[in-house]
Design a protein around this motif. Structure first.
Motif, PDB file in Angstrom:
ATOM      1  N   PHE A   1       0.823  -1.205   0.000  1.00 28.98           N
ATOM      2  CA  PHE A   1       0.000   0.000   0.000  1.00 28.98           C
ATOM      3  C   PHE A   1       0.862   1.261   0.000  1.00 28.98           C
ATOM      4  O   PHE A   1       0.419   2.304  -0.435  1.00 28.98           O
ATOM      5  CB  PHE A   1      -0.938   0.010   1.214  1.00 28.98           C
ATOM      6  N   GLY A   2       2.098   1.162   0.491  1.00 28.22           N
ATOM      7  CA  GLY A   2       2.969   2.334   0.543  1.00 28.22           C
ATOM      8  C   GLY A   2       2.251   3.474   1.234  1.00 28.22           C
ATOM      9  O   GLY A   2       1.672   3.308   2.295  1.00 28.22           O
ATOM     10  N   ASP A   3       2.255   4.642   0.613  1.00 32.08           N
ATOM     11  CA  ASP A   3       1.562   5.807   1.164  1.00 32.08           C
ATOM     12  C   ASP A   3       0.150   5.927   0.613  1.00 32.08           C
ATOM     13  O   ASP A   3      -0.551   6.888   0.898  1.00 32.08           O
ATOM     14  CB  ASP A   3       2.338   7.089   0.828  1.00 32.08           C
ATOM     15  N   ASP A   4      -0.256   4.980  -0.191  1.00 26.72           N
ATOM     16  CA  ASP A   4      -1.562   5.024  -0.842  1.00 26.72           C
ATOM     17  C   ASP A   4      -2.522   4.072  -0.137  1.00 26.72           C
ATOM     18  O   ASP A   4      -2.109   3.105   0.474  1.00 26.72           O
ATOM     19  CB  ASP A   4      -1.404   4.601  -2.314  1.00 26.72           C
ATOM     20  N   ALA A   5      -3.799   4.348  -0.250  1.00 24.91           N
ATOM     21  CA  ALA A   5      -4.810   3.478   0.346  1.00 24.91           C
ATOM     22  C   ALA A   5      -5.312   2.446  -0.661  1.00 24.91           C
ATOM     23  O   ALA A   5      -6.266   1.737  -0.407  1.00 24.91           O
ATOM     24  CB  ALA A   5      -5.975   4.317   0.864  1.00 24.91           C
ATOM     25  N   LEU A   6      -4.672   2.383  -1.821  1.00 24.22           N
ATOM     26  CA  LEU A   6      -5.115   1.477  -2.880  1.00 24.22           C
ATOM     27  C   LEU A   6      -3.947   0.615  -3.323  1.00 24.22           C
ATOM     28  O   LEU A   6      -2.858   1.119  -3.576  1.00 24.22           O
ATOM     29  CB  LEU A   6      -5.631   2.307  -4.063  1.00 24.22           C
ATOM     30  N   ALA A   7      -4.166  -0.680  -3.395  1.00 22.14           N
ATOM     31  CA  ALA A   7      -3.145  -1.593  -3.878  1.00 22.14           C
ATOM     32  C   ALA A   7      -3.817  -2.606  -4.778  1.00 22.14           C
ATOM     33  O   ALA A   7      -5.007  -2.877  -4.656  1.00 22.14           O
ATOM     34  CB  ALA A   7      -2.450  -2.298  -2.714  1.00 22.14           C
ATOM     35  N   GLY A   8      -3.068  -3.166  -5.685  1.00 15.22           N
ATOM     36  CA  GLY A   8      -3.667  -4.162  -6.555  1.00 15.22           C
ATOM     37  C   GLY A   8      -2.685  -4.688  -7.570  1.00 15.22           C
ATOM     38  O   GLY A   8      -1.511  -4.336  -7.567  1.00 15.22           O
ATOM     39  N   ALA A   9      -3.225  -5.513  -8.438  1.00 16.40           N
ATOM     40  CA  ALA A   9      -2.398  -6.140  -9.459  1.00 16.40           C
ATOM     41  C   ALA A   9      -3.287  -6.643 -10.579  1.00 16.40           C
ATOM     42  O   ALA A   9      -4.490  -6.813 -10.408  1.00 16.40           O
ATOM     43  CB  ALA A   9      -1.620  -7.302  -8.860  1.00 16.40           C
ATOM     44  N   MET A  10      -2.673  -6.897 -11.730  1.00 18.19           N
ATOM     45  CA  MET A  10      -3.399  -7.528 -12.813  1.00 18.19           C
ATOM     46  C   MET A  10      -3.471  -9.018 -12.514  1.00 18.19           C
ATOM     47  O   MET A  10      -2.517  -9.613 -12.024  1.00 18.19           O
ATOM     48  CB  MET A  10      -2.719  -7.302 -14.160  1.00 18.19           C
TER      49      MET A  10
ATOM     50  N   ILE B   1      -9.921 -14.789 -11.815  1.00 18.02           N
ATOM     51  CA  ILE B   1     -10.470 -15.433 -10.634  1.00 18.02           C
ATOM     52  C   ILE B   1     -11.610 -16.306 -11.115  1.00 18.02           C
ATOM     53  O   ILE B   1     -12.529 -15.832 -11.773  1.00 18.02           O
ATOM     54  CB  ILE B   1     -11.006 -14.392  -9.630  1.00 18.02           C
ATOM     55  N   ASP B   2     -11.545 -17.584 -10.814  1.00 14.41           N
ATOM     56  CA  ASP B   2     -12.645 -18.488 -11.143  1.00 14.41           C
ATOM     57  C   ASP B   2     -12.931 -18.516 -12.644  1.00 14.41           C
ATOM     58  O   ASP B   2     -14.063 -18.665 -13.070  1.00 14.41           O
ATOM     59  CB  ASP B   2     -13.887 -18.062 -10.364  1.00 14.41           C
ATOM     60  N   GLY B   3     -11.885 -18.294 -13.455  1.00 19.41           N
ATOM     61  CA  GLY B   3     -12.074 -18.330 -14.901  1.00 19.41           C
ATOM     62  C   GLY B   3     -12.585 -17.040 -15.492  1.00 19.41           C
ATOM     63  O   GLY B   3     -12.741 -16.931 -16.704  1.00 19.41           O
ATOM     64  N   PHE B   4     -12.847 -16.039 -14.663  1.00 20.57           N
ATOM     65  CA  PHE B   4     -13.328 -14.748 -15.157  1.00 20.57           C
ATOM     66  C   PHE B   4     -12.241 -13.713 -15.007  1.00 20.57           C
ATOM     67  O   PHE B   4     -11.389 -13.801 -14.140  1.00 20.57           O
ATOM     68  CB  PHE B   4     -14.560 -14.282 -14.367  1.00 20.57           C
ATOM     69  N   GLY B   5     -12.312 -12.719 -15.820  1.00 23.24           N
ATOM     70  CA  GLY B   5     -11.430 -11.581 -15.652  1.00 23.24           C
ATOM     71  C   GLY B   5      -9.982 -11.852 -15.975  1.00 23.24           C
ATOM     72  O   GLY B   5      -9.100 -11.253 -15.360  1.00 23.24           O
ATOM     73  N   VAL B   6      -9.698 -12.715 -16.939  1.00 26.43           N
ATOM     74  CA  VAL B   6      -8.314 -12.937 -17.313  1.00 26.43           C
ATOM     75  C   VAL B   6      -7.744 -11.595 -17.768  1.00 26.43           C
ATOM     76  O   VAL B   6      -8.290 -10.936 -18.643  1.00 26.43           O
ATOM     77  CB  VAL B   6      -8.209 -13.984 -18.435  1.00 26.43           C
ATOM     78  N   GLY B   7      -6.690 -11.180 -17.127  1.00 27.56           N
ATOM     79  CA  GLY B   7      -6.105  -9.881 -17.431  1.00 27.56           C
ATOM     80  C   GLY B   7      -6.824  -8.721 -16.782  1.00 27.56           C
ATOM     81  O   GLY B   7      -6.479  -7.572 -17.005  1.00 27.56           O
ATOM     82  N   ALA B   8      -7.827  -9.004 -15.945  1.00 23.64           N
ATOM     83  CA  ALA B   8      -8.550  -7.935 -15.249  1.00 23.64           C
ATOM     84  C   ALA B   8      -7.681  -7.365 -14.130  1.00 23.64           C
ATOM     85  O   ALA B   8      -6.814  -8.051 -13.591  1.00 23.64           O
ATOM     86  CB  ALA B   8      -9.857  -8.480 -14.655  1.00 23.64           C
ATOM     87  N   TRP B   9      -7.932  -6.136 -13.792  1.00 22.78           N
ATOM     88  CA  TRP B   9      -7.265  -5.523 -12.667  1.00 22.78           C
ATOM     89  C   TRP B   9      -8.038  -5.845 -11.407  1.00 22.78           C
ATOM     90  O   TRP B   9      -9.264  -5.874 -11.403  1.00 22.78           O
ATOM     91  CB  TRP B   9      -7.161  -4.014 -12.845  1.00 22.78           C
ATOM     92  N   TYR B  10      -7.314  -6.082 -10.343  1.00 24.14           N
ATOM     93  CA  TYR B  10      -7.916  -6.367  -9.043  1.00 24.14           C
ATOM     94  C   TYR B  10      -7.363  -5.355  -8.057  1.00 24.14           C
ATOM     95  O   TYR B  10      -6.151  -5.248  -7.880  1.00 24.14           O
ATOM     96  CB  TYR B  10      -7.573  -7.796  -8.616  1.00 24.14           C
TER      97      TYR B  10
END
Length: 167
Positions: free
Chosen positions: A14-23, A28-37
């Motif tokens: 999270f560093g100094d930000d309140a948002l973290a994520g990854a591609m 997940i569960d076969g959906f969202g291949v390449g989706a951002w989370y």
């Protein structure tokens, strides 16, 4: 904020930000291949709360189906968010691109069903500490996203789904 690990995105910084994520490379569960989370956190977020929030993502198929039901219900109202999102893609994009995007010969044959079939999950966000926007699924028309427009299904803490249009 403490270091945490998402079971879908791995170690979070999270560093100094309140948002973290990854591609999501495999989705997940076969959906969202390449989706951002994305995970929205604050100083109160801990590993236990993150784990609990991610349980909702164990069955993304059910969440996507619920979003589709919400979108379809809105399409009965020509002034709804879903209708305006559909109309934007049919009226503001050149006809040739509409045909390629929806795999049709003319934009006039893009029915509600065709429209719904071409929505692709491109982003997932959870906000474990939120009350009104606990989970959001972002959908775009087609995997190549010809516009920066998103149709978003948002769940509140009570499980109520609302539809938003974001760009």
């Amino acid at each position: 904020m403490n270091q945490m690990t998402s079971r879908f995105a791995g170690p979070l910084d999270f560093g100094d930000d309140a948002l973290a994520g990854a591609m999501l490379p495999a989705g997940i569960d076969g959906f969202g291949v390449g989706a951002w989370y994305w995970i929205q956190g604050d100083e109160t977020l801990n590993q236990s709360e993150l784990d609990k929030a991610e349980v909702a993502l164990s069955d993304v198929q059910t969440l996507v189906a619920a979003a589709s039901v919400a979108f379809a219900a809105e399409l009965t109202d020509p002034q709804s968010t879903s209708s305006l999102f559909r109309d934007f893609h049919l009226e503001e994009i050149p006809e040739e691109m509409v045909c390629d995007l929806f795999d049709v010969d003319t934009g006039e044959v893009v029915t509600d069903g065709v429209f719904l079939d071409h929505l692709v999950l491109v982003g997932i966000a959870i906000s474990p500490a939120a009350t009104e926007r606990v989970l959001a699924l972002d959908f775009a028309i087609g995997a190549d996203k010809p516009t920066d427009q998103l149709l978003v299904a948002v769940w509140d803490r009570n499980g109520t789904v609302t539809v938003h249009h974001e760009s």
